[in-house]
Design an enzyme around this catalytic site. Structure first.
Site, PDB file in Angstrom:
ATOM      1  N   TRP A 161     -15.369  11.968 -13.501  1.00 55.31           N
ATOM      2  CA  TRP A 161     -14.557  11.660 -12.324  1.00 55.31           C
ATOM      3  C   TRP A 161     -13.960  12.919 -11.691  1.00 55.31           C
ATOM      4  O   TRP A 161     -13.698  12.965 -10.492  1.00 55.31           O
ATOM      5  CB  TRP A 161     -13.450  10.653 -12.662  1.00 55.31           C
ATOM      6  CG  TRP A 161     -12.432  11.121 -13.687  1.00 55.31           C
ATOM      7  CD1 TRP A 161     -12.452  10.894 -15.028  1.00 55.31           C
ATOM      8  CD2 TRP A 161     -11.238  11.892 -13.437  1.00 55.31           C
ATOM      9  NE1 TRP A 161     -11.359  11.482 -15.628  1.00 55.31           N
ATOM     10  CE2 TRP A 161     -10.598  12.087 -14.683  1.00 55.31           C
ATOM     11  CE3 TRP A 161     -10.650  12.428 -12.288  1.00 55.31           C
ATOM     12  CZ2 TRP A 161      -9.400  12.813 -14.815  1.00 55.31           C
ATOM     13  CZ3 TRP A 161      -9.465  13.144 -12.419  1.00 55.31           C
ATOM     14  CH2 TRP A 161      -8.858  13.334 -13.666  1.00 55.31           C
ATOM     15  N   TRP A 221       1.729   1.853  -3.419  1.00 57.12           N
ATOM     16  CA  TRP A 221       0.675   2.486  -4.228  1.00 57.12           C
ATOM     17  C   TRP A 221       0.814   4.006  -4.144  1.00 57.12           C
ATOM     18  O   TRP A 221       0.655   4.729  -5.123  1.00 57.12           O
ATOM     19  CB  TRP A 221      -0.726   2.081  -3.735  1.00 57.12           C
ATOM     20  CG  TRP A 221      -1.298   0.884  -4.417  1.00 57.12           C
ATOM     21  CD1 TRP A 221      -1.464  -0.348  -3.864  1.00 57.12           C
ATOM     22  CD2 TRP A 221      -1.781   0.785  -5.775  1.00 57.12           C
ATOM     23  NE1 TRP A 221      -2.023  -1.206  -4.791  1.00 57.12           N
ATOM     24  CE2 TRP A 221      -2.233  -0.534  -5.967  1.00 57.12           C
ATOM     25  CE3 TRP A 221      -1.881   1.680  -6.838  1.00 57.12           C
ATOM     26  CZ2 TRP A 221      -2.776  -0.988  -7.172  1.00 57.12           C
ATOM     27  CZ3 TRP A 221      -2.409   1.239  -8.048  1.00 57.12           C
ATOM     28  CH2 TRP A 221      -2.852  -0.069  -8.204  1.00 57.12           C
ATOM     29  N   GLU A 277       0.843  -1.213   0.000  1.00 56.67           N
ATOM     30  CA  GLU A 277       0.000   0.000   0.000  1.00 56.67           C
ATOM     31  C   GLU A 277       0.869   1.249   0.000  1.00 56.67           C
ATOM     32  O   GLU A 277       0.557   2.234  -0.668  1.00 56.67           O
ATOM     33  CB  GLU A 277      -0.953   0.014   1.203  1.00 56.67           C
ATOM     34  CG  GLU A 277      -1.952  -1.125   1.226  1.00 56.67           C
ATOM     35  CD  GLU A 277      -2.727  -1.275  -0.077  1.00 56.67           C
ATOM     36  OE1 GLU A 277      -3.139  -0.260  -0.665  1.00 56.67           O
ATOM     37  OE2 GLU A 277      -2.917  -2.430  -0.523  1.00 56.67           O
ATOM     38  N   TRP A 279     -20.580  12.160 -20.432  1.00 60.13           N
ATOM     39  CA  TRP A 279     -21.007  12.337 -19.034  1.00 60.13           C
ATOM     40  C   TRP A 279     -22.370  13.012 -19.012  1.00 60.13           C
ATOM     41  O   TRP A 279     -22.668  13.843 -19.878  1.00 60.13           O
ATOM     42  CB  TRP A 279     -20.001  13.204 -18.260  1.00 60.13           C
ATOM     43  CG  TRP A 279     -18.595  12.682 -18.287  1.00 60.13           C
ATOM     44  CD1 TRP A 279     -17.525  13.280 -18.875  1.00 60.13           C
ATOM     45  CD2 TRP A 279     -18.107  11.454 -17.730  1.00 60.13           C
ATOM     46  NE1 TRP A 279     -16.399  12.513 -18.713  1.00 60.13           N
ATOM     47  CE2 TRP A 279     -16.721  11.381 -18.020  1.00 60.13           C
ATOM     48  CE3 TRP A 279     -18.697  10.400 -17.021  1.00 60.13           C
ATOM     49  CZ2 TRP A 279     -15.921  10.310 -17.624  1.00 60.13           C
ATOM     50  CZ3 TRP A 279     -17.895   9.335 -16.628  1.00 60.13           C
ATOM     51  CH2 TRP A 279     -16.536   9.297 -16.919  1.00 60.13           C
ATOM     52  N   ASN A 309     -10.784   3.168   2.671  1.00 59.95           N
ATOM     53  CA  ASN A 309     -10.413   2.905   1.275  1.00 59.95           C
ATOM     54  C   ASN A 309     -11.450   2.077   0.517  1.00 59.95           C
ATOM     55  O   ASN A 309     -11.787   2.374  -0.624  1.00 59.95           O
ATOM     56  CB  ASN A 309      -9.055   2.211   1.223  1.00 59.95           C
ATOM     57  CG  ASN A 309      -8.622   1.956  -0.206  1.00 59.95           C
ATOM     58  OD1 ASN A 309      -8.487   2.897  -0.985  1.00 59.95           O
ATOM     59  ND2 ASN A 309      -8.438   0.704  -0.566  1.00 59.95           N
ATOM     60  N   TRP A 355      -8.897   8.166  -8.468  1.00 55.50           N
ATOM     61  CA  TRP A 355     -10.152   8.498  -9.172  1.00 55.50           C
ATOM     62  C   TRP A 355     -10.095   8.015 -10.614  1.00 55.50           C
ATOM     63  O   TRP A 355     -11.058   7.460 -11.129  1.00 55.50           O
ATOM     64  CB  TRP A 355     -10.441  10.006  -9.097  1.00 55.50           C
ATOM     65  CG  TRP A 355     -11.301  10.301  -7.911  1.00 55.50           C
ATOM     66  CD1 TRP A 355     -10.898  10.748  -6.695  1.00 55.50           C
ATOM     67  CD2 TRP A 355     -12.726  10.111  -7.816  1.00 55.50           C
ATOM     68  NE1 TRP A 355     -11.973  10.852  -5.844  1.00 55.50           N
ATOM     69  CE2 TRP A 355     -13.103  10.470  -6.507  1.00 55.50           C
ATOM     70  CE3 TRP A 355     -13.712   9.672  -8.690  1.00 55.50           C
ATOM     71  CZ2 TRP A 355     -14.431  10.407  -6.060  1.00 55.50           C
ATOM     72  CZ3 TRP A 355     -15.032   9.612  -8.263  1.00 55.50           C
ATOM     73  CH2 TRP A 355     -15.381   9.973  -6.960  1.00 55.50           C
TER      74      TRP A 355
HETATM   75  C1  LIG Z   1     -11.267   7.422  -5.066  1.00 53.91           C
HETATM   76  C2  LIG Z   1     -10.098   7.376  -4.098  1.00 53.91           C
HETATM   77  C3  LIG Z   1      -9.472   8.550  -3.703  1.00 53.91           C
HETATM   78  C4  LIG Z   1      -8.375   8.512  -2.839  1.00 53.91           C
HETATM   79  N1  LIG Z   1      -7.780   9.695  -2.459  1.00 53.91           N
HETATM   80  C5  LIG Z   1      -6.695   9.667  -1.654  1.00 53.91           C
HETATM   81  C6  LIG Z   1      -6.043  10.873  -1.264  1.00 53.91           C
HETATM   82  O1  LIG Z   1      -6.413  11.974  -1.665  1.00 53.91           O
HETATM   83  N2  LIG Z   1      -4.970  10.774  -0.432  1.00 53.91           N
HETATM   84  C7  LIG Z   1      -4.519   9.573   0.026  1.00 53.91           C
HETATM   85  O2  LIG Z   1      -3.555   9.551   0.788  1.00 53.91           O
HETATM   86  N3  LIG Z   1      -5.107   8.431  -0.341  1.00 53.91           N
HETATM   87  C8  LIG Z   1      -6.171   8.432  -1.165  1.00 53.91           C
HETATM   88  N4  LIG Z   1      -6.778   7.253  -1.509  1.00 53.91           N
HETATM   89  C9  LIG Z   1      -6.141   5.984  -1.134  1.00 53.91           C
HETATM   90  C10 LIG Z   1      -6.618   5.327   0.166  1.00 53.91           C
HETATM   91  O3  LIG Z   1      -8.006   5.265   0.195  1.00 53.91           O
HETATM   92  C11 LIG Z   1      -6.108   6.058   1.404  1.00 53.91           C
HETATM   93  O4  LIG Z   1      -4.730   6.267   1.318  1.00 53.91           O
HETATM   94  C12 LIG Z   1      -6.399   5.210   2.662  1.00 53.91           C
HETATM   95  O5  LIG Z   1      -7.766   4.977   2.781  1.00 53.91           O
HETATM   96  C13 LIG Z   1      -5.890   5.934   3.870  1.00 53.91           C
HETATM   97  O6  LIG Z   1      -6.210   5.245   5.039  1.00 53.91           O
HETATM   98  P1  LIG Z   1      -5.084   4.547   5.908  1.00 53.91           P
HETATM   99  O7  LIG Z   1      -3.968   5.502   6.158  1.00 53.91           O
HETATM  100  O8  LIG Z   1      -5.746   3.950   7.079  1.00 53.91           O
HETATM  101  O9  LIG Z   1      -4.576   3.435   4.891  1.00 53.91           O
HETATM  102  P2  LIG Z   1      -3.730   2.096   5.148  1.00 53.91           P
HETATM  103  O10 LIG Z   1      -4.544   0.984   4.594  1.00 53.91           O
HETATM  104  O11 LIG Z   1      -3.266   1.978   6.531  1.00 53.91           O
HETATM  105  O12 LIG Z   1      -2.498   2.270   4.160  1.00 53.91           O
HETATM  106  C14 LIG Z   1      -1.253   2.838   4.577  1.00 53.91           C
HETATM  107  C15 LIG Z   1      -0.881   3.961   3.650  1.00 53.91           C
HETATM  108  O13 LIG Z   1      -0.697   3.475   2.321  1.00 53.91           O
HETATM  109  C16 LIG Z   1      -1.081   4.468   1.385  1.00 53.91           C
HETATM  110  N5  LIG Z   1      -2.168   3.948   0.555  1.00 53.91           N
HETATM  111  C17 LIG Z   1      -3.026   2.956   0.844  1.00 53.91           C
HETATM  112  N6  LIG Z   1      -3.856   2.730  -0.203  1.00 53.91           N
HETATM  113  C18 LIG Z   1      -3.506   3.598  -1.165  1.00 53.91           C
HETATM  114  C19 LIG Z   1      -3.982   3.864  -2.481  1.00 53.91           C
HETATM  115  N7  LIG Z   1      -4.997   3.178  -3.046  1.00 53.91           N
HETATM  116  N8  LIG Z   1      -3.406   4.866  -3.172  1.00 53.91           N
HETATM  117  C20 LIG Z   1      -2.387   5.579  -2.662  1.00 53.91           C
HETATM  118  N9  LIG Z   1      -1.890   5.361  -1.423  1.00 53.91           N
HETATM  119  C21 LIG Z   1      -2.437   4.391  -0.687  1.00 53.91           C
HETATM  120  C22 LIG Z   1      -1.565   5.660   2.188  1.00 53.91           C
HETATM  121  O14 LIG Z   1      -0.501   6.568   2.306  1.00 53.91           O
HETATM  122  C23 LIG Z   1      -1.930   5.036   3.532  1.00 53.91           C
HETATM  123  O15 LIG Z   1      -1.867   5.950   4.600  1.00 53.91           O
HETATM  124  C24 LIG Z   1      -7.893   7.268  -2.375  1.00 53.91           C
HETATM  125  C25 LIG Z   1      -8.534   6.093  -2.766  1.00 53.91           C
HETATM  126  C26 LIG Z   1      -9.625   6.141  -3.617  1.00 53.91           C
HETATM  127  C27 LIG Z   1     -10.283   4.848  -4.052  1.00 53.91           C
END
Ligand SMILES: Cc1cc2nc3c(=O)[nH]c(=O)nc-3n(C[C@H](O)[C@H](O)[C@H](O)COP(=O)(O)OP(=O)(O)OC[C@H]3O[C@@H](n4cnc5c(N)ncnc54)[C@H](O)[C@@H]3O)c2cc1C
Length: 484
Positions: A362, A281, A278, A309, A344, A385
């Site tokens: 989007w 990602w 993650e 759209w 997420n 997105w």
């Molecule tokens: C439509 C959409 C929009 C999103 N917008 C953002 C945003 O603006 N900023 C953001 O930080 N994340 C975004 N995310 C990714 C993800 O949802 C969040 O990072 C995550 O929910 C944060 O919660 P956590 O720290 O508990 O994640 P954890 O599951 O604990 O993951 C640890 C870290 O990994 C990174 N991470 C995890 N999943 C993703 C992912 N899919 N993409 C990028 N990094 C990821 C984050 O830095 C996160 O803090 C988005 C996802 C979606 C589907």
């Protein structure tokens, strides 16, 4: 006193393991930590006041810590070049140090500051800090950027990672510097609509939360991360990574240290690996934004910008307000509105719903998310997105989430829905995921009248998803034929 080094803080509001601050401290000379509030930039951001208050609280703690270390934080308002011109005159610094930012706006702003500093004969040093690997450090065998995550991850994971720097023991400050107020929502005349924060601000809070997670949630991450009702299922480090109140090096080093134990149970090993994936990602989307800086405005798959759209404001409002009639979608949108955070799994579901059920662009969702999310940042938000809209990088083209199946699978006891959609809280599980299945008698029995207390679904998922798939496939075929 020798000429100071200015350390320019931006999205790295911490003293521990801060590359630029650490290197400035190594010079042994005076250090001036600076934070600039650029009102013109702020005016363009969609962010709610709660996000500015969150940042101000992080800055307040940072200021206290820097003062204790010996170098008070200097906050100034104005355009970045103007503020630096004043500081150059006032302090005659010998250098500016800062941590690199990969967003298009930041890159051009930093280039301007760099030119200005050099014109004054001031050295500029920038550092890798925000990521483990910079966008140009991970490349295909041909030296090209990756546009698919899995091969990116393989290369990223194999590269040696930088170690954390620690916190400087003490700093030499410059006495008597004038500093302005914290940029709270009120000070910036910004409306605050998100009433509470899902996450506490600041480096102490980040550290506490991380310590708890790495001893608890992280060990079961693979099994628990997809269930939005579990508050400890994921790390909630994202707002801290966004504002830099914890470093990515610290998270990586602590997580990977667990893997050194040969007796680690397989479930825990899988969980840690999943967590690292993650973090990758996050870096993948930084990589994509750096190499394709036009993607905040344009779809990576250009032809998706010709998608027809529908642009219904009414559907958009229903989505924003959490009144679509699909309980999981509504729960998630209300969580976001009330706390500045969304899980997420829920983000994936609501993003798919906006694009593939409501047929809305989007970019509408991306901007709304950034206006409310405490972790909202361009790279991750645009990247995700576009991924959800099937308009971005990554291989599999067309994913359409079924909001009812997702709800049954990832909120099996309905805890998340009951928490955020209280008008449905009393319903039995049978109806919770699909309240429209209730007859008028059942509605009376459970004390909920559909259409009055909670909406009927604003669209029919099966019909809308099929229509999206049809239009998508047509457009794709049309583009491919044109290309041939
Ligand atoms: C439509 C959409 C929009 C999103 N917008 C953002 C945003 O603006 N900023 C953001 O930080 N994340 C975004 N995310 C990714 C993800 O949802 C969040 O990072 C995550 O929910 C944060 O919660 P956590 O720290 O508990 O994640 P954890 O599951 O604990 O993951 C640890 C870290 O990994 C990174 N991470 C995890 N999943 C993703 C992912 N899919 N993409 C990028 N990094 C990821 C984050 O830095 C996160 O803090 C988005 C996802 C979606 C589907």
């Amino acid at each position: 006193m020798s000429r100071p080094v200015l350390v320019w803080f931006r999205r790295d509001l911490r003293t521990e393991d801060h590359a630029a601050l650490w290197h400035a401290a190594q010079t042994q000379g005076p250090v001036v930590p600076v934070f600039i509030v650029d009102r013109e930039l702020i005016a363009e951001l969609p962010s709610d006041g709660a996000i500015f208050d969150f940042q101000a609280a992080c800055l307040q703690e940072l200021a206290r810590r820097l003062e204790a270390l010996g170098a008070p934080l200097c906050i100034r308002y104005g355009r970045v070049e103007e503020v630096f011109s004043v500081l150059f005159q006032e302090l005659a610094p010998r250098a500016i140090y800062y941590n690199r930012d990969y967003e298009p706006y930041a890159r051009s702003r930093d280039a301007v500051v760099e030119r200005l500093a050099r014109a004054w004969g001031i050295e500029v040093k920038s550092f890798k800090d925000h990521v483990l690997h910079e966008p140009w450090e991970v490349a295909t065998a041909e030296g090209k950027p990756f546009t698919v995550y899995t091969p990116f991850y393989r290369v990223w994971r194999a590269l040696a990672k930088p170690e954390p720097f620690g916190e400087p023991e003490r700093l030499v400050g410059v006495p008597g510097l004038q500093s302005e107020d914290l940029p709270t929502a009120e000070r910036l005349s910004r409306k605050r609509e998100v009433p509470t924060w899902a996450v506490e601000p600041g480096m102490e809070a980040a550290r506490r939360r991380w310590e708890r997670f790495r001893r608890g949630g992280l060990l079961h991450y693979a099994a628990q991360r997809d269930f939005p009702a579990l508050a400890e299922g994921t790390s909630r480090m994202s707002p801290h990574l966004r504002f830099g109140t914890i470093s990515i090096r610290r998270l990586y080093a602590d997580a990977v240290a667990l893997l050194e134990d040969p007796t680690l149970p397989a479930e825990v090993r899988t969980s840690v690996e999943q967590f690292l994936a993650e973090l990758a990602w996050r870096e993948f989307f930084q990589h994509v934004l750096w190499h394709f800086p036009e993607t905040p405005q344009r779809s990576f798959r250009r032809w998706m910008d010709d998608f027809p759209w529908e642009g219904s404001e009414e559907h958009f409002r229903a989505w924003v307000e959490g009144r679509t009639g699909y309980p999981l979608v509504d729960a998630a949108m209300r969580e976001l509105k009330q706390t500045g955070y969304m899980h997420n799994r829920a983000r994936m579901v609501v993003a798919s719903f906006l694009v593939k059920d409501l047929h809305l662009d989007w970019r509408w969702g991306e901007r709304y998310f950034r206006s409310r999310l405490l972790d909202g940042e361009l790279a991750a938000n645009v990247g995700n997105w576009q991924w959800a809209a099937s308009a971005g990088v990554d291989a599999r083209p067309l994913r359409i989430f079924n909001p009812v199946l997702q709800s049954k699978r990832f909120d099996p006891e309905g805890l998340y829905i009951r928490r955020w959609v209280p008008e449905l809280a009393a319903l039995p599980l049978d109806y919770l995921h699909e309240p429209w299945r209730m007859s008028p008698q059942e509605q009376a029995r459970w004390g909920l009248r559909l259409g009055r207390d909670y909406p009927y679904p604003i669209v029919d998922h099966a019909e809308r998803a099929a229509r999206f798939a049809e239009r998508f496939t047509q457009l794709k075929r049309h583009t491919e034929t044109r290309r041939d």
